[in-house]
Design an enzyme around this catalytic site. Structure first.
Site, PDB file in Angstrom:
ATOM      1  N   PHE A  68       0.939  -1.270  -0.332  1.00 31.39           N
ATOM      2  CA  PHE A  68       0.011  -0.048  -0.008  1.00 31.39           C
ATOM      3  C   PHE A  68       0.729   1.175  -0.051  1.00 31.39           C
ATOM      4  CE2 PHE A  68      -4.553  -0.766   1.538  1.00 31.39           C
ATOM      5  CZ  PHE A  68      -4.608  -1.904   0.439  1.00 31.39           C
ATOM      6  N   ASN A  99       7.118  -2.975   3.702  1.00 33.01           N
ATOM      7  CA  ASN A  99       8.123  -2.221   2.959  1.00 33.01           C
ATOM      8  C   ASN A  99       7.829  -0.606   3.007  1.00 33.01           C
ATOM      9  OD1 ASN A  99       6.659  -3.110   1.105  1.00 33.01           O
ATOM     10  ND2 ASN A  99       8.479  -3.494  -0.391  1.00 33.01           N
ATOM     11  N   ASP A 161       8.362  -9.006   3.397  1.00 33.76           N
ATOM     12  CA  ASP A 161       8.457  -9.434   1.881  1.00 33.76           C
ATOM     13  C   ASP A 161       9.079  -8.217   0.986  1.00 33.76           C
ATOM     14  OD1 ASP A 161       6.940 -10.652  -0.401  1.00 33.76           O
ATOM     15  OD2 ASP A 161       6.664  -8.690  -0.870  1.00 33.76           O
ATOM     16  N   ASP A 323       0.237  -9.271  -5.067  1.00 27.17           N
ATOM     17  CA  ASP A 323       1.544  -8.540  -4.853  1.00 27.17           C
ATOM     18  C   ASP A 323       1.486  -7.117  -5.459  1.00 27.17           C
ATOM     19  OD1 ASP A 323       4.153  -8.133  -4.125  1.00 27.17           O
ATOM     20  OD2 ASP A 323       4.825  -9.511  -5.348  1.00 27.17           O
ATOM     21  N   HIS A 327       4.154   1.726  -8.588  1.00 28.11           N
ATOM     22  CA  HIS A 327       5.467   2.473  -8.820  1.00 28.11           C
ATOM     23  C   HIS A 327       5.310   3.488  -9.627  1.00 28.11           C
ATOM     24  CE1 HIS A 327       8.418  -0.206  -6.433  1.00 28.11           C
ATOM     25  NE2 HIS A 327       7.767  -1.279  -7.167  1.00 28.11           N
ATOM     26  N   GLY A 338       7.552  -4.650  -9.951  1.00 31.71           N
ATOM     27  CA  GLY A 338       6.545  -4.929  -9.395  1.00 31.71           C
ATOM     28  C   GLY A 338       5.524  -4.403 -10.426  1.00 31.71           C
TER      29      GLY A 338
HETATM   30  O1  DOR Z   1       8.163  -6.927  -7.772  1.00 35.46           O
HETATM   31  C1  DOR Z   1       8.023  -6.802  -6.434  1.00 35.46           C
HETATM   32  N1  DOR Z   1       7.785  -5.633  -5.874  1.00 35.46           N
HETATM   33  N2  DOR Z   1       8.222  -7.862  -5.424  1.00 35.46           N
HETATM   34  C2  DOR Z   1       8.351  -7.544  -4.363  1.00 35.46           C
HETATM   35  O2  DOR Z   1       8.270  -8.764  -3.613  1.00 35.46           O
HETATM   36  C3  DOR Z   1       8.316  -6.410  -3.624  1.00 35.46           C
HETATM   37  C4  DOR Z   1       7.426  -5.413  -4.341  1.00 35.46           C
HETATM   38  C5  DOR Z   1       7.560  -3.846  -4.096  1.00 35.46           C
HETATM   39  O3  DOR Z   1       7.446  -3.911  -3.057  1.00 35.46           O
HETATM   40  O4  DOR Z   1       7.661  -3.250  -5.035  1.00 35.46           O
END
Ligand code: DOR
Length: 445
Positions: A68, A99, A161, A323, A327, A338
């Site tokens: 999030f 994270n 994670d 997941d 971004h 991601g």
């Molecule tokens: O592709 C990913 N992005 N895999 C992950 O496990 C973390 C995530 C992220 O936080 O951007």
């Protein structure tokens, strides 16, 4: 006010039949299959008459794995934008990863997010607590002072994670705390030790060394979890070999999953993502393997996809999780891994698995609702029955649509499914009996 879904196709993990479902006081009040009952004679109700449609009413989805980005990265996502994206995607309960900035490594921050989300009222949010303080991989003492009862109100998974914890003593310490707290650990497998380092040094492609990393890390964490006697949940499994390891480990599952939350003993579950089921490394190349097509774990081969589908069919795979990893465009261009996924998860899974004739809609409901509810130990949702929580989603399974860049509620647009033809559309989402998202005209939201 009662809400009645009249003559709708009702689907959960154990049922697929036409009937009428009544919602009242935030719960499913009644389900009946008798065509003769006249709902209107029972007092005022808002009635959604689904006769003559192929619309499906299912338990709302439950996501074991989303990012999030709140607090710390409002340019990518906020709790508000992610929750709206989740509701629009048909989700009622979401686990968000730690994270963030600061990292979610203390109960105060987790409770703060949980409460903010409850005030918003779109979904139920269960933040994870990181396995190590600050996600620095060094110190797990922050978990040791916590009280199991207080933790479980807010936190239903622990996870680092995005990272593997390389230091074994630290990981053992975190696992001991997880066991005491009766909370499962969701684990991101991404550590290949010297073997992966050697492959990297030899100039092997990412598809080679990242595979070694996932497989080695899965083997290692399963052994450590077995030693600690915890419930380990393997996040986003993407290789055939990792799934084989999970299958083998599951044959010795000790804990009874029907006693969740987790009263002790070694127990393994796992999830796969819609993008690992639907896309291959060729898609990643096409999108930009080191930028827009980049995701951790990377997209794999057609053989891996077949293995994941087999794992769904034989019950090795417990859950589909998004997941969701928002971004900005510039972060993606620099290689941030991601994809966003909350708003396409159902359609991508439905298109790939159900329209692709690999599994039934009932099975998909188990993967997106019933089994995740077991993993989280949330016994009041994930199925259709009187007195279950009215977290529901109405679907048009026949709707064909193309995901457009402007269609998302997420603040980010990093979806590999933009421009793809999908089947299955969320029409309406109910959370605790309230309509929180609707595409149907003239309904109070
Ligand atoms: O592709 C990913 N992005 N895999 C992950 O496990 C973390 C995530 C992220 O936080 O951007």
């Amino acid at each position: 006010m009662r809400l009645v879904f009249k003559r709708v196709r009702l689907v959960d993990h154990s049922m697929d039949r036409r009937g009428t479902l009544v919602v009242e006081g935030g719960q499913i009040r009644e389900i009946y299959f008798d065509e003769q009952v006249d709902e209107n004679s029972r007092g005022p109700a808002l009635c959604i008459d689904c006769s003559g449609t192929n619309w499906v009413l299912m338990p709302a989805f439950m996501d074991l794995h989303a990012h999030f980005r709140d607090p710390g990265f409002p340019e990518k996502e906020t709790l508000e934008s992610a929750s709206l994206a989740a509701a629009a995607g048909g989700f009622g309960t979401v686990v968000c990863m730690a994270n963030t900035r600061p990292v979610i490594d203390n109960l105060d921050l987790a409770q703060h997010l949980h409460r903010r989300s409850a005030r918003l009222g779109l979904i139920d949010l269960y933040p994870v607590l990181s396995l190590t303080r600050g996600m620095e991989g060094k110190d797990a003492s922050h978990l040791e002072a916590l009280n199991p009862e207080t933790v479980q109100d807010t936190v239903r998974l622990l996870s680092e994670d995005g990272k593997d914890v390389a230091d074994e003593n630290t990981l053992r310490r975190a696992f001991r705390a997880a066991r005491r707290l009766h909370v499962p650990v969701s684990y991101h497998c991404d550590w290949g030790g010297s073997e992966a380092e050697a492959a990297k040094a030899a100039g092997e492609a990412r598809s080679v060394w990242s595979r070694i990393e996932e497989n080695r890390a899965t083997e290692r964490v399963l052994a450590l979890a077995r030693g600690a006697g915890i419930h380990i949940h393997i996040a986003h499994v993407s290789t055939k070999e990792a799934l084989d390891l999970v299958r083998e480990a599951k044959s010795t599952n000790e804990a009874d999953q029907h006693r969740a939350p987790h009263t002790g003993g070694f127990h393994v579950t796992c999830e796969v993502t819609p993008h690992h089921l639907a896309l291959t490394e060729e898609t990643a190349e096409h999108l930009g393997a080191e930028s827009c097509g980049r995701v951790n774990p990377p997209l794999r081969t057609a053989k891996d996809i077949s293995a994941l589908i087999e794992g769904i069919q034989d019950g090795t795979v417990d859950a589909i999780a998004t997941d969701h990893a928002p971004h900005t465009e510039s972060d993606k261009a620099k290689g941030a891994p991601g994809f966003i996924g909350l708003e396409t998860a159902f359609a991508v899974s439905y298109t790939t698995l159900v329209a692709g004739n690999h599994c039934s809609l009932q099975k998909l409901s188990a993967l997106m609702s019933y089994k995740p509810s077991h993993i989280l130990g949330l016994k009041d949702r994930g199925f259709l029955a009187p007195w279950a929580r009215a977290d529901l989603v109405l679907i048009d399974p026949d709707a064909a649509w193309t995901a457009g860049k402007e269609d998302f509620h997420s603040r980010s647009r990093n979806s590999p499914f933009i421009g793809q033809n999908l089947k299955g559309k969320v029409l309406l989402t109910l959370h605790g009996g309230n309509i929180v998202w609707s595409r149907l005209p003239a309904l109070p939201v």
